[in-house]
Design an enzyme around this catalytic site. Sequence first.
Site, short mmCIF file in Angstrom:
data_model
loop_
_atom_site.label_atom_id
_atom_site.label_comp_id
_atom_site.label_asym_id
_atom_site.label_seq_id
_atom_site.Cartn_x
_atom_site.Cartn_y
_atom_site.Cartn_z
N HIS A 99 -5.85 1.41 -3.79
CA HIS A 99 -6.27 2.05 -5.03
C HIS A 99 -5.12 2.83 -5.67
O HIS A 99 -4.14 3.19 -5.02
CB HIS A 99 -7.42 3.03 -4.76
N CYS A 103 -4.72 -1.74 -9.09
CA CYS A 103 -5.28 -1.89 -10.44
C CYS A 103 -4.33 -1.27 -11.46
O CYS A 103 -3.62 -0.30 -11.17
CB CYS A 103 -6.64 -1.21 -10.52
#
Length: 423
Positions: A162, A224
């Site tokens: 993440h 991401c």
Amino acid sequence: MARNKPKTSRPKSYLLRNLLSSLLFIFAISLLFYPIVVNYLAGQQNAKSVQQYDERLSTIGTSRVKELLEQAQLYNAQLYNEYIYDASQHIPWNKPFPNYNNVLKVDDSGMMGFITIPQINVNNIPIYHGDSEKTLALGVGHVPQSSLPIGGINSHAVLPAHSGRVNDTLFTNLDRLKTGDVFYLHVLKLNLKYKVNDIRVVAPNQVSSLSIEKGKDLVTLVTCYPTGINNKRLLVTGERTALTKVSPQEKIQRNRFGYNFWVMSGSGALGLVGILYLLWWLLGLRNSLYQVAVEKLEKPTLADGQMTGEFGEGFYLTNSKKMAKLWLADLAEREQLNPEQLVLNVYRLKKAKQLSRWIFKEKTENWVRYINEKQGYGDKKHALVVGPMAVTDKKVMQYVLKSEEALEHLKYIKTLKKGGSER
């Protein structure tokens, strides 16, 4: 004529406002430091996990470590053969081997190693089997359809994590890496170094660049992108290089001026301002009151400085140094004195709440009456009268002490000559 009651305490609304302001300030500071604190705690937890991993490796012994490595190498070889076959038959590759979770299994934590990226301060983040949300909440994951991160030709490990999380930085600063930067993998007893040779942003379904390339040893870090929007994927690919090869570029810090830097710098600046304010307060510069005299008066009496002004007779002071200098010039002209013979005595009023006071914060109707009707001349009720001056529109206040008792509340600070320097 009705008079204001002597002011003995501040209104409750003022105290409540100060309390709320203090609480809001503390809350704002807490929000500011929250990411730093939780990231520190996450770092401590990661360090503990890595320590337990190393201790477990020492416990299981060299032969077991060798066995785990051989199993992983066999796994990667079979994976490559399956991948090549499916590619030749134009079959999409999307399957791990059934024994995936048992390969590189040192204990039941699911941790297979850890990663270090010195240039963005990623220090010893655990790598776990799988890429589920539960796994990525713990640290860096591993895509099951990719090679295990043990190095070797014909391998391509894919490690997702993440970014943009408040409670753990992980790959938040991955976009700061440049081609030529490096990262390290520590798996079993292996220490592997990879040099970044490709950085790209792709759609989530564009996975062609994650394919195994014949004869190459690759690892791709995935997160991401952009942070907060997350509609793309940032892929940073590195190729295996020798541990002994160290280039000057590797020593460059990419996130030197990150969030922590600005928060700590800002906090340091605020702390410095706070210290200067404290010194200013302790040295008596806060709430300083100035009085014009012909000599230094450390323990003044009414006889030393009795004057007649807008508030009647008393010992006159002002909170404005500029106004005090005007008083000095006026006194010198009126008494035909050399201004250089006059001084400004600086005081601070202490424990004023103990005095019977009449305070005019503004030029109110009562203030006008007090001046025009010369109430100050017969005012024996109040030991201290404070209010604005009629000769200026600025917030310049004059303080008039009307008794010897009131003068005892003056704390002498220093004496200034006409030019404002200390005497």
